[in-house]
Design a protein around this motif. Structure first.
Motif, mmCIF file in Angstrom:
data_model
loop_
_atom_site.group_PDB
_atom_site.id
_atom_site.type_symbol
_atom_site.label_atom_id
_atom_site.label_comp_id
_atom_site.label_asym_id
_atom_site.label_seq_id
_atom_site.Cartn_x
_atom_site.Cartn_y
_atom_site.Cartn_z
ATOM 1 N N ALA A 25 0.825 -1.206 0.000
ATOM 2 C CA ALA A 25 0.000 0.000 0.000
ATOM 3 C C ALA A 25 0.857 1.253 0.000
ATOM 4 C CB ALA A 25 -0.924 -0.008 1.221
ATOM 5 N N LEU A 26 1.981 1.208 0.707
ATOM 6 C CA LEU A 26 2.879 2.365 0.760
ATOM 7 C C LEU A 26 3.427 2.682 -0.624
ATOM 8 C CD1 LEU A 26 4.368 4.415 2.573
ATOM 9 C CD2 LEU A 26 6.209 2.728 2.782
ATOM 10 N N PHE A 27 3.779 1.647 -1.376
ATOM 11 C CA PHE A 27 4.330 1.856 -2.709
ATOM 12 C C PHE A 27 3.259 2.261 -3.716
ATOM 13 C CE2 PHE A 27 8.045 -0.489 -1.183
ATOM 14 C CZ PHE A 27 9.077 0.179 -1.828
ATOM 15 N N CYS A 28 2.086 1.655 -3.624
ATOM 16 C CA CYS A 28 1.094 1.776 -4.693
ATOM 17 C C CYS A 28 0.027 2.835 -4.459
ATOM 18 C CB CYS A 28 0.412 0.421 -4.913
ATOM 19 S SG CYS A 28 1.538 -0.899 -5.375
ATOM 20 N N LEU A 64 9.059 11.939 3.993
ATOM 21 C CA LEU A 64 8.489 12.910 3.053
ATOM 22 C C LEU A 64 7.095 12.460 2.617
ATOM 23 C CD1 LEU A 64 11.399 14.091 0.692
ATOM 24 C CD2 LEU A 64 10.104 15.444 2.345
ATOM 25 N N THR A 65 6.928 11.150 2.462
ATOM 26 C CA THR A 65 5.607 10.617 2.107
ATOM 27 C C THR A 65 4.601 10.888 3.212
ATOM 28 O OG1 THR A 65 6.629 8.861 0.783
ATOM 29 C CG2 THR A 65 4.338 8.541 1.458
ATOM 30 N N ALA A 70 -0.071 13.635 4.921
ATOM 31 C CA ALA A 70 -0.663 13.959 6.224
ATOM 32 C C ALA A 70 -2.117 14.416 6.130
ATOM 33 C CB ALA A 70 0.190 15.015 6.935
ATOM 34 N N PRO A 71 -2.480 15.327 5.212
ATOM 35 C CA PRO A 71 -3.902 15.711 5.126
ATOM 36 C C PRO A 71 -4.816 14.535 4.802
ATOM 37 C CG PRO A 71 -2.522 17.296 3.946
ATOM 38 C CD PRO A 71 -1.650 16.138 4.291
ATOM 39 N N LEU A 208 9.624 18.365 -4.901
ATOM 40 C CA LEU A 208 8.836 17.145 -4.722
ATOM 41 C C LEU A 208 7.521 17.434 -4.015
ATOM 42 C CD1 LEU A 208 11.527 14.481 -3.743
ATOM 43 C CD2 LEU A 208 9.974 14.385 -5.689
ATOM 44 N N VAL A 209 7.578 18.202 -2.934
ATOM 45 C CA VAL A 209 6.354 18.497 -2.197
ATOM 46 C C VAL A 209 5.394 19.309 -3.058
ATOM 47 C CG1 VAL A 209 5.409 19.719 -0.191
ATOM 48 C CG2 VAL A 209 7.499 18.364 0.046
#
Length: 214
Positions: A25-28, A64-65, A70-71, A208-209
């Motif tokens: 899930a973190l990757f996709c 960073l992810t 976060a929102p 990136l952000v």
């Protein structure tokens, strides 16, 4: 009493099973892939294949992810996790509610062209008219394709200034007749110096952000 205990046991079982899916899930489903690929491009462009090490890059990409997501995570906690923890909704309802903010994030980052491609490949009889009609199983691969394309576009822009330095050093060495000297040995300090002088890590982090909010 037994029914409550049974529901709690099922929730625990589902939670343990969900934990095994966290890496996928973190990757996709998040911006982790884009961030990690871009960081890998930076390391390759500078010419330091082992610095920063992989563990450092993964750690930077992870936090960073979390910052970028976060929102979305806060929405999931408010609309799905907190009511589930208070036993106001069922697990199935919590899963449905959790999908809504996550799908909104993925739709914002997915190109229409990639989304149309996966809808076409799904070969569904009824074409979706709105985003709500698009199943998550179709959205996820479209999101991944868009993330890969965005990451490679950013990586290309990162490579350009370092490529120019390599070309300048190589042409200078050839004009001086120093053909046997590898240009990498000479260009590497200049590339590191350039990256430090322009505050490269801050620029990359900012880009990136901002790429997730654009």
């Amino acid at each position: 009493m037994n029914e409550v205990s049974g529901d709690s046991a099922i929730q625990v079982l589902l939670l343990v099973g969900a934990l095994t899916l966290i890496p996928a899930a973190l990757f996709c489903l998040t911006g982790f892939t884009r961030i990690l690929i871009v960081l890998g491009f930076i390391r390759t462009a500078i010419g330091t294949p082992t610095s920063p090490p992989n563990q450092v890059l993964v750690g930077i990409a992870l936090f960073l992810t979390i910052f970028v997501m976060a929102p979305t995570f806060n929405q999931i906690k408010t609309t799905a996790w907190d009511p589930l923890e208070a036993n106001r909704i069922t697990t199935a309802q919590a899963v449905e509610r959790a999908q809504i903010p996550l799908r909104e994030f993925m739709f914002e980052q997915t190109r229409t062209k990639d989304l149309a491609l996966m809808v076409r490949l799904s070969q569904t009889r009824e074409q979706p008219r709105t985003y709500r009609d698009i199943p998550t199983t179709t959205l996820i691969p479209a999101f991944i394709i868009s993330e890969l394309k965005t990451a490679f576009q950013i990586g290309f822009m990162i490579f350009l200034p370092f490529l120019i330095i390599d070309l300048i050093v190589a042409s200078t060495l050839m004009s001086m007749g120093m053909i046997m000297l590898p240009p990498v040995f000479i260009s590497l300090p200049f590339k590191i110096l350039l990256f430090v002088l322009v505050d490269g890590w801050a620029l990359i982090t900012d880009s990136l952000v901002r790429s997730f909010s654009g």
